[in-house]
Design a protein around this motif. Structure first.
Motif, mmCIF file in Angstrom:
data_model
loop_
_atom_site.group_PDB
_atom_site.id
_atom_site.type_symbol
_atom_site.label_atom_id
_atom_site.label_comp_id
_atom_site.label_asym_id
_atom_site.label_seq_id
_atom_site.Cartn_x
_atom_site.Cartn_y
_atom_site.Cartn_z
ATOM 1 N N ASP A 60 0.728 -1.164 -0.049
ATOM 2 C CA ASP A 60 -0.047 0.111 -0.139
ATOM 3 C C ASP A 60 1.228 0.802 -0.028
ATOM 4 O O ASP A 60 -0.202 2.520 -0.372
ATOM 5 C CB ASP A 60 -0.842 0.118 1.164
ATOM 6 C CG ASP A 60 -1.933 -0.884 1.147
ATOM 7 O OD1 ASP A 60 -2.117 -1.670 0.106
ATOM 8 O OD2 ASP A 60 -2.841 -1.315 2.178
ATOM 9 N N CYS A 61 2.065 1.216 0.969
ATOM 10 C CA CYS A 61 2.757 2.507 0.814
ATOM 11 C C CYS A 61 2.878 3.055 -0.671
ATOM 12 O O CYS A 61 3.836 3.990 -1.277
ATOM 13 C CB CYS A 61 3.720 2.197 1.932
ATOM 14 S SG CYS A 61 3.128 2.565 3.441
ATOM 15 N N GLU A 62 4.306 1.644 -0.601
ATOM 16 C CA GLU A 62 5.162 1.674 -2.103
ATOM 17 C C GLU A 62 3.469 2.028 -3.138
ATOM 18 O O GLU A 62 4.056 3.070 -4.283
ATOM 19 C CB GLU A 62 5.522 0.398 -2.868
ATOM 20 C CG GLU A 62 7.149 -0.017 -1.625
ATOM 21 C CD GLU A 62 7.492 -0.892 -1.811
ATOM 22 O OE1 GLU A 62 7.134 -1.970 -2.430
ATOM 23 O OE2 GLU A 62 8.801 -0.862 -1.179
ATOM 24 N N GLY A 63 2.215 1.622 -3.267
ATOM 25 C CA GLY A 63 1.527 1.659 -4.123
ATOM 26 C C GLY A 63 0.951 3.044 -4.063
ATOM 27 O O GLY A 63 0.503 3.688 -5.677
ATOM 28 N N SER A 64 1.110 3.826 -2.966
ATOM 29 C CA SER A 64 0.766 5.265 -3.311
ATOM 30 C C SER A 64 1.802 5.951 -3.123
ATOM 31 O O SER A 64 2.112 7.399 -2.905
ATOM 32 C CB SER A 64 0.474 5.652 -1.866
ATOM 33 O OG SER A 64 1.511 5.444 -0.773
ATOM 34 N N GLY A 65 3.231 5.529 -3.450
ATOM 35 C CA GLY A 65 4.693 6.412 -3.997
ATOM 36 C C GLY A 65 5.835 6.716 -2.736
ATOM 37 O O GLY A 65 6.463 7.428 -3.253
ATOM 38 N N LEU A 66 5.521 6.007 -1.497
ATOM 39 C CA LEU A 66 6.464 6.088 -0.865
ATOM 40 C C LEU A 66 7.601 5.125 -1.055
ATOM 41 O O LEU A 66 7.277 4.051 -1.906
ATOM 42 C CB LEU A 66 5.449 6.070 0.414
ATOM 43 C CG LEU A 66 4.576 7.074 0.562
ATOM 44 C CD1 LEU A 66 3.621 6.738 2.172
ATOM 45 C CD2 LEU A 66 5.172 7.870 1.259
ATOM 46 N N THR A 67 8.541 5.392 -0.806
ATOM 47 C CA THR A 67 9.236 4.457 -0.762
ATOM 48 C C THR A 67 9.822 3.669 0.497
ATOM 49 O O THR A 67 10.147 4.541 2.025
ATOM 50 C CB THR A 67 11.128 4.712 -0.845
ATOM 51 O OG1 THR A 67 10.650 5.885 -2.289
ATOM 52 C CG2 THR A 67 12.096 4.163 -1.103
ATOM 53 N N VAL A 68 9.617 2.056 0.531
ATOM 54 C CA VAL A 68 9.472 1.560 2.400
ATOM 55 C C VAL A 68 10.680 1.132 2.536
ATOM 56 O O VAL A 68 11.299 0.676 1.756
ATOM 57 C CB VAL A 68 8.877 0.420 2.215
ATOM 58 C CG1 VAL A 68 9.068 -0.001 3.857
ATOM 59 C CG2 VAL A 68 7.205 1.098 2.697
ATOM 60 N N THR A 69 11.855 1.666 3.271
ATOM 61 C CA THR A 69 13.715 1.184 3.634
ATOM 62 C C THR A 69 13.225 0.397 4.834
ATOM 63 O O THR A 69 14.705 -0.151 5.006
ATOM 64 C CB THR A 69 13.771 2.821 4.106
ATOM 65 O OG1 THR A 69 13.363 3.915 5.205
ATOM 66 C CG2 THR A 69 13.674 3.701 2.344
ATOM 67 N N GLY A 70 12.599 -0.001 5.680
ATOM 68 C CA GLY A 70 12.798 -0.742 6.691
ATOM 69 C C GLY A 70 11.799 -0.917 7.347
ATOM 70 O O GLY A 70 10.243 0.167 7.332
ATOM 71 N N VAL A 71 11.129 -2.082 8.671
ATOM 72 C CA VAL A 71 10.469 -2.112 9.059
ATOM 73 C C VAL A 71 11.232 -1.786 10.787
ATOM 74 O O VAL A 71 11.866 -1.915 11.023
ATOM 75 C CB VAL A 71 9.893 -3.920 9.605
ATOM 76 C CG1 VAL A 71 8.480 -3.644 10.190
ATOM 77 C CG2 VAL A 71 9.291 -3.695 8.043
#
Length: 177
Positions: A60-71
């Motif tokens: 969902d985050c990446e689909g909205s244009g955010l770049t996920v770098t970690g948890v």
């Protein structure tokens, strides 16, 4: 289904309001905070298991244009462990020193002098479940373990993306194992 609480790290966020709106259009359970240096998205997500919850939130985050770098890993103090397990600080201290319990309590991940020690809740909750000590929230323990695993994969993804092509092919073999 259970509800899993966790926090994702994201890269720089140019327009926070726009990014939050895009994320909200895909899902209503993520709260974005950040700036041009990076940020976090806190989730409360229902799923069959923690890893599924975390992976769907990344999508969902990446689909909205955010770049996920970690948890974000849940780091805890001895006092936090006592609170999470409904045990006394003294009991937790005995587990840490090996005076009680089966021994081999997880080592601190971070030490700041002799007084400040932070432990991985994923490691501690796993140790507690094997030792049969303390009452722990099973969803929180599962989330902690899933967060560590998915974070490792996100970091491996970054290494693979940044590696020269020849090295990338060799590294992918290791990850595919």
């Amino acid at each position: 289904m259970s509800t899993y609480w966790f926090e994702l790290e994201v890269g720089p966020v140019g327009d926070l309001d726009e990014a939050a709106e895009q994320l909200y259009s895909l899902c209503g359970d993520g709260q974005l905070a950040g700036d041009e240096h990076g940020g976090t998205v806190v989730f409360s997500r229902e799923a069959l298991n923690a890893v599924t919850a975390i992976l769907s939130a990344i999508d969902d985050c990446e689909g909205s244009g955010l770049t996920v770098t970690g948890v974000m890993e849940d780091m805890v103090t001895a006092e936090d462990i006592a609170e999470k397990t409904s045990r006394s600080g003294q009991a937790v201290g005995h587990w840490i020193t090996g005076e009680r319990g089966p021994g081999d309590f997880p080592a601190p991940i971070i030490r700041r002098g002799s007084r400040v020690k932070l432990y991985s809740w994923a490691e501690v909750s796993f140790w507690l479940s094997i030792a049969g000590l303390g009452r722990i929230d099973s969803a929180a323990a599962e989330t902690a373990g899933g967060a560590v695993e998915v974070d490792a994969l996100l970091r491996a993804r970054k290494v693979l993306r940044d590696a020269p092509t020849a090295q990338r092919k060799a590294m992918v073999k290791l990850v595919d194992a």
